[in-house]
Every structure is written in C-alpha cells, then in structure tokens.
Design a protein around this motif. Structure first.
Motif, PDB file in Angstrom:
ATOM      1  N   THR A 102       0.815  -1.219   0.000  1.00  0.00           N
ATOM      2  CA  THR A 102       0.000   0.000   0.000  1.00  0.00           C
ATOM      3  C   THR A 102       0.848   1.268   0.000  1.00  0.00           C
ATOM      4  O   THR A 102       0.308   2.365   0.100  1.00  0.00           O
ATOM      5  CB  THR A 102      -0.926   0.031   1.230  1.00  0.00           C
ATOM      6  OG1 THR A 102      -0.144   0.131   2.427  1.00  0.00           O
ATOM      7  CG2 THR A 102      -1.785  -1.222   1.286  1.00  0.00           C
ATOM      8  N   VAL A 145      -6.818  -3.402   8.228  1.00  0.00           N
ATOM      9  CA  VAL A 145      -7.271  -2.416   7.242  1.00  0.00           C
ATOM     10  C   VAL A 145      -6.918  -2.873   5.835  1.00  0.00           C
ATOM     11  O   VAL A 145      -7.726  -2.762   4.894  1.00  0.00           O
ATOM     12  CB  VAL A 145      -6.634  -1.041   7.535  1.00  0.00           C
ATOM     13  CG1 VAL A 145      -6.985  -0.034   6.446  1.00  0.00           C
ATOM     14  CG2 VAL A 145      -7.080  -0.533   8.897  1.00  0.00           C
ATOM     15  N   ILE A 146      -5.711  -3.402   5.672  1.00  0.00           N
ATOM     16  CA  ILE A 146      -5.258  -3.857   4.355  1.00  0.00           C
ATOM     17  C   ILE A 146      -6.106  -5.021   3.864  1.00  0.00           C
ATOM     18  O   ILE A 146      -6.480  -5.080   2.679  1.00  0.00           O
ATOM     19  CB  ILE A 146      -3.771  -4.249   4.421  1.00  0.00           C
ATOM     20  CG1 ILE A 146      -2.920  -3.009   4.705  1.00  0.00           C
ATOM     21  CG2 ILE A 146      -3.326  -4.942   3.137  1.00  0.00           C
ATOM     22  CD1 ILE A 146      -1.452  -3.308   4.966  1.00  0.00           C
ATOM     23  N   LYS A 205      -9.229  -5.682   4.638  1.00  0.00           N
ATOM     24  CA  LYS A 205     -10.545  -5.164   4.241  1.00  0.00           C
ATOM     25  C   LYS A 205     -10.499  -4.552   2.845  1.00  0.00           C
ATOM     26  O   LYS A 205     -11.386  -4.801   2.015  1.00  0.00           O
ATOM     27  CB  LYS A 205     -11.034  -4.143   5.270  1.00  0.00           C
ATOM     28  CG  LYS A 205     -11.524  -4.769   6.561  1.00  0.00           C
ATOM     29  CD  LYS A 205     -12.209  -3.764   7.467  1.00  0.00           C
ATOM     30  CE  LYS A 205     -11.226  -2.855   8.146  1.00  0.00           C
ATOM     31  NZ  LYS A 205     -11.876  -1.992   9.165  1.00  0.00           N
ATOM     32  N   GLN A 206      -9.471  -3.761   2.577  1.00  0.00           N
ATOM     33  CA  GLN A 206      -9.349  -3.142   1.262  1.00  0.00           C
ATOM     34  C   GLN A 206      -9.143  -4.192   0.176  1.00  0.00           C
ATOM     35  O   GLN A 206      -9.706  -4.097  -0.921  1.00  0.00           O
ATOM     36  CB  GLN A 206      -8.186  -2.144   1.273  1.00  0.00           C
ATOM     37  CG  GLN A 206      -8.410  -0.941   2.170  1.00  0.00           C
ATOM     38  CD  GLN A 206      -7.168  -0.087   2.323  1.00  0.00           C
ATOM     39  OE1 GLN A 206      -6.036  -0.528   2.084  1.00  0.00           O
ATOM     40  NE2 GLN A 206      -7.361   1.163   2.727  1.00  0.00           N
ATOM     41  N   LYS A 246     -12.563  -5.984  -0.441  1.00  0.00           N
ATOM     42  CA  LYS A 246     -13.572  -5.110  -1.059  1.00  0.00           C
ATOM     43  C   LYS A 246     -13.363  -5.000  -2.564  1.00  0.00           C
ATOM     44  O   LYS A 246     -14.325  -5.016  -3.346  1.00  0.00           O
ATOM     45  CB  LYS A 246     -13.517  -3.716  -0.430  1.00  0.00           C
ATOM     46  CG  LYS A 246     -14.036  -3.617   0.980  1.00  0.00           C
ATOM     47  CD  LYS A 246     -15.544  -3.723   1.075  1.00  0.00           C
ATOM     48  CE  LYS A 246     -16.018  -3.484   2.497  1.00  0.00           C
ATOM     49  NZ  LYS A 246     -17.470  -3.751   2.646  1.00  0.00           N
ATOM     50  N   THR A 247     -12.095  -4.844  -2.965  1.00  0.00           N
ATOM     51  CA  THR A 247     -11.797  -4.611  -4.379  1.00  0.00           C
ATOM     52  C   THR A 247     -11.190  -5.820  -5.069  1.00  0.00           C
ATOM     53  O   THR A 247     -10.900  -5.770  -6.254  1.00  0.00           O
ATOM     54  CB  THR A 247     -10.828  -3.422  -4.517  1.00  0.00           C
ATOM     55  OG1 THR A 247      -9.609  -3.725  -3.818  1.00  0.00           O
ATOM     56  CG2 THR A 247     -11.442  -2.155  -3.925  1.00  0.00           C
ATOM     57  N   ASN A 274      -8.140  -7.180  -4.711  1.00  0.00           N
ATOM     58  CA  ASN A 274      -6.833  -6.780  -5.227  1.00  0.00           C
ATOM     59  C   ASN A 274      -5.884  -7.976  -5.286  1.00  0.00           C
ATOM     60  O   ASN A 274      -5.499  -8.536  -4.254  1.00  0.00           O
ATOM     61  CB  ASN A 274      -6.247  -5.676  -4.344  1.00  0.00           C
ATOM     62  CG  ASN A 274      -4.994  -5.074  -4.935  1.00  0.00           C
ATOM     63  OD1 ASN A 274      -3.948  -5.699  -4.979  1.00  0.00           O
ATOM     64  ND2 ASN A 274      -5.110  -3.838  -5.404  1.00  0.00           N
ATOM     65  N   THR A 290      -2.139  -7.319  -3.695  1.00  0.00           N
ATOM     66  CA  THR A 290      -2.112  -7.358  -2.235  1.00  0.00           C
ATOM     67  C   THR A 290      -2.199  -8.785  -1.729  1.00  0.00           C
ATOM     68  O   THR A 290      -1.488  -9.176  -0.802  1.00  0.00           O
ATOM     69  CB  THR A 290      -3.270  -6.523  -1.659  1.00  0.00           C
ATOM     70  OG1 THR A 290      -3.135  -5.169  -2.085  1.00  0.00           O
ATOM     71  CG2 THR A 290      -3.266  -6.566  -0.146  1.00  0.00           C
ATOM     72  N   GLY A 293     -14.487  -6.931   5.562  1.00  0.00           N
ATOM     73  CA  GLY A 293     -14.022  -6.673   4.206  1.00  0.00           C
ATOM     74  C   GLY A 293     -14.886  -7.274   3.122  1.00  0.00           C
ATOM     75  O   GLY A 293     -14.717  -6.942   1.939  1.00  0.00           O
ATOM     76  N   SER A 329     -17.141  -1.502  -4.429  1.00  0.00           N
ATOM     77  CA  SER A 329     -16.752  -2.880  -4.143  1.00  0.00           C
ATOM     78  C   SER A 329     -17.093  -3.743  -5.351  1.00  0.00           C
ATOM     79  O   SER A 329     -17.743  -3.290  -6.294  1.00  0.00           O
ATOM     80  CB  SER A 329     -17.487  -3.406  -2.906  1.00  0.00           C
ATOM     81  OG  SER A 329     -18.824  -3.773  -3.229  1.00  0.00           O
TER      82      SER A 329
END
Length: 450
Positions: A156, A269-270, A272-273, A276-277, A279, A282, A363, A372
């Motif tokens: 990130t 936090v990472i 969840k992100q 959601k997307t 990624n 990540t 997430g 999302s």
C-alpha cells in the motif's frame, strides 16, 4: 437501487461452537509450523436435492430435521440451482452459522476452480499468523554514500509515503553536510518473482505485477522495486539532494545506518481493502509474508503451505481435495470446494475468533455497495429477483474465464445467520448472466426472494 444498509448486517451471528477451544496468542501464531490434523468430516448434506441420484440414511435423517422455513429454502435452491446459466459443474452449500449444520448442498465437497474466493483462505492465514494489528515497514538506510530503500512487503506504499521518507532522509544528510547521494533498492525480502503454477505471462502488467517486496502506488510494472527507487530519487531531488548515477539493486549492509522508516496501516485495514476490491497484488504479497511468518521462505510454496497449516491445523477446516498455488486465485490450477469455502467463512461467525478474523467479515463486499466488487457499477444484485438482497448480503466474488463464485453470509428471514458458497465452472452462458443467477441464489438464502 437503494443504498446498502448496514443495519441488516450489523449484528454478528453468535453461539459458542466450532472446532477449537481457544484462539492462538500472538507468540504461538507467529511460530506456528506444520501441524496437520485429520480433516474434520464434512456434515451430511441436507435437502432432497434434485441433482442427487440417491440419498443416504444420514442425509434423510437430516432432511427430517429441517424446519418449515429451511425446507422452503431447500426447495427453492433445488429448483433455482438448475438454472441453465449455472451449468452442470457446480458446487454449492448453505450452513446454519450457529449450529454449523448443513441445510442444503449440491456436490458441496467437489473441488472446483474458485477464482478470487481463494483470497478468503489467504486472508485467514495472514490474519492468524501475522495478527490483525501487524504493520509492514519500509526502511531507508545509509552507508558508504548510498541511501537504500528497503522493501518490507507494504503493497500500500504511496508516492506521498515515499516523499515523507525522502524528506526525513534529506534532513539527515544535510545535518551531516551531505547534499549528493547514490540510490539503491533492496527487495531481497522476497525471492525472485516467478509465475505461479496456473498463471501465464499475459497476467503481468494487466492483472498483476511480478511479486516484489517494494512497490509504490500499486503500479502494474515488471520491476516495481526499481520503479519505487526512481520515485524515491525524484523525491530526494525535490528536497535539494543530488542523486548520482542510476538507481541500482542490492542488499543493504548490516552496518548501514537507519535514517527513515514508514509503517503501513494495520493488516486488518489492508485485508478489508483487499477483499472489497479483490486486489490480486495485495493478496500475493500477503501470501509471501504469511510464508515468512510461519518460518518458511517468502515463496508461493511457503505461503500456500502456511495457509494450509493454519486452516487445518488450527481451525480444523476440511481440506479434502484442497489445492492452491497462489494467494489471489488467478491460478487456474487452484481447486477448492464450496464446503471448504463455507467452513472458512463460518469461522468468522464464531465470537471466539472475532479478534483475529473480524476484518475478514468487515471486508466482504455488501450487495449494492458502490466501490466494491458487488457494486452497481459491476451490475450486481440488480435483477428483479436479487435486488431485494441489496444491503442484506455480504459476499466475496470470484471471476475467471470459466469460473465464477460467490460466497458469503446473510441473515435469513427466520432470523438465523447463514453461510453460503456457490462455485460454478465451465458454464457456456454469458458471465453477466451467471453472476445474476448466483446473486439470485444468495437472495434465496437471505429469503427475500421467497
């Protein structure tokens, strides 16, 4: 479309059950090594499935224990799972979250290509071994006229973060009377990037970048570490520090002096992100760091072995026919059953695991949540049959050519929380039509499509 409502999903399912007596403490999590237990046998399928040629006595007994609401759910799923868009290669299951009882299933233990549902396993491994409050650190060290930017697995890291590192480093240089420096990057934390089994080179610079421990702004370039070094050099120049020569690669010396450091947000936090997307980059970075946390190398093999050990050795998740080769689900060689995916999600409904796995639940995209993978921009939960579930379903998506999955949690109209997983492979229907059909199954589980 009405906006997603958090109210329907605000109360977590409860109940003191599941497969282990207590969560691991931080020390144990970080030192967990291969502990292979006998996989827990999957619960007997419930429901007189229209797909099943026959049914065991145990399964018939389970059917007799269905209440009227559950029987209606089973009947609806039996009918709707025959949708031609879903095709015939399909693994699906619905669990009652409080009792872990299987309410409905079709080929639930058949392992199929799960696409990005793989990220649920990756996130579970990372959160368990690293801990939800873990932060990734990017360092800058100085020695012999060279500033070295040292990658610590922070996917990130942004240009703004690198600018802060450059500002601190420049101040340190000026305090010693230096105004020129060489720049080097050290991305030795991860072994040389290679394609995971089941990938092909076309994934690079399109869906994912070669996995390195240093990257800025999540760029999809072949050498993210050298790119990060160039960003760092540019920021140094902006601070009035001259950079001589080209950015090079090499390991920092043990005698180099630390001059700046940046810590990422917490892992929770990472995660969840990432979910959601969905990624991919990540997820692959987290897989490598999970391998390291288990005492293995930061490779695909090390990371996937660590994930397996966490799932079966600590949580007791059934890994029958389970096979993963990456952390993102891009590998076409991955195989996971709906039963296993549902068991992973079911862990998040147990309050004894909430301190570790809460961010996994948080997430999950919410049906209709903009930004999302279940947002309206992706055409999800927008049909006459599924739009009633907007704001009522949380689920992880998965999409590859020939594989579409949807797995999550929802509170049924009977007030009981349910965990579901639907994975289809090889349908010849349009992908949008397949997703609509799976959204409809999720709405069926919720009970709004009665």
């Amino acid at each position: 479309m009405i906006p997603p409502s958090s109210a329907a999903l605000s109360d977590s399912p409860s109940g003191g059950r599941h497969r282990k007596l207590k969560p691991l403490n931080r020390t144990v999590r970080r030192t967990l090594v291969a502990v292979v237990l006998t996989p827990v046998a999957g619960a007997v399928m419930a429901g007189q499935s229209a797909f099943a040629a026959d049914q065991s006595a145990a399964s018939r007994e389970s059917v007799n224990r269905l209440d009227p609401a559950e029987q209606k759910l089973v009947d609806n799923l039996n009918a709707r799972a025959q949708d031609k868009n879903i095709g015939t290669t399909f693994s699906g299951v619905v669990l009652d979250a409080e009792s872990d009882r299987v309410i409905w299933g079709h080929d639930a233990k058949t392992a199929l290509m799960p696409a990005s549902n793989t990220k649920l396993a990756t996130a579970t491994g990372a959160l368990t071994l690293l801990g939800p409050d873990h932060r990734f650190t990017t360092n800058v060290v100085y020695g012999d006229g060279t500033l070295t930017l040292v990658g610590g697995g922070d996917r990130t890291l942004t240009t703004a973060d690198v600018a802060e590192l450059a500002e601190s480093a420049a101040a340190g240089l000026r305090s010693t009377g230096l105004d020129t420096v060489k720049v080097r990057i050290d991305d030795s934390l991860f072994p040389e990037p290679t394609l995971a089994e089941g990938w092909n080179s076309s994934y690079y610079d399109d869906q994912i970048a070669p996995v390195r421990s240093l990257v800025v702004d999540g760029k999809l370039v072949q050498d993210t570490a050298i790119d990060a070094g160039k960003v760092f050099a540019k920021q140094l120049a902006g601070q009035g520090i001259g950079v001589t020569g080209e950015v090079t690669r090499g390991q920092a010396a043990s005698t180099d002096f630390p001059v700046a450091a940046h810590q990422s947000a917490e892992l929770s936090v990472i995660v969840k992100q990432m979910l959601k997307t969905s990624n991919n980059d990540t997820a692959e970075t987290l897989l490598r760091m999970t391998g390291l946390a288990s005492g293995r190398k930061a490779t695909y093999e090390g990371g996937t072995a660590a994930v397996r050990d966490v799932l079966t050795g600590w949580y007791g998740v059934s890994l029958a026919n389970f096979e993963i080769h990456d952390g993102s689900g891009l590998s076409r060689a991955n195989r996971i059953s709906a039963q296993t995916v549902a068991e992973i999600l079911d862990l998040t409904t147990d309050p004894r695991h909430s301190d570790i796995l809460k961010s996994l639940t948080d997430g999950l995209p919410v049906a209709g949540e903009a930004g999302s993978t279940l947002g309206p921009e992706w055409g999800r939960f927008d049909t006459a049959n599924s739009e009633c579930a907007v704001g009522q379903v949380k689920a992880k998506t998965g999409t590859l050519t020939g594989a579409i999955a949807l797995s999550g949690i929802t509170q049924g109209k009977d007030g009981r929380w349910k965990v579901f997983s639907f994975i289809e492979n090889n349908s010849t229907a349009d992908s949008g039509a397949i997703k609509d059909s799976l959204d409809g199954l999720a709405a069926t589980v919720n009970g709004c499509w009665a």
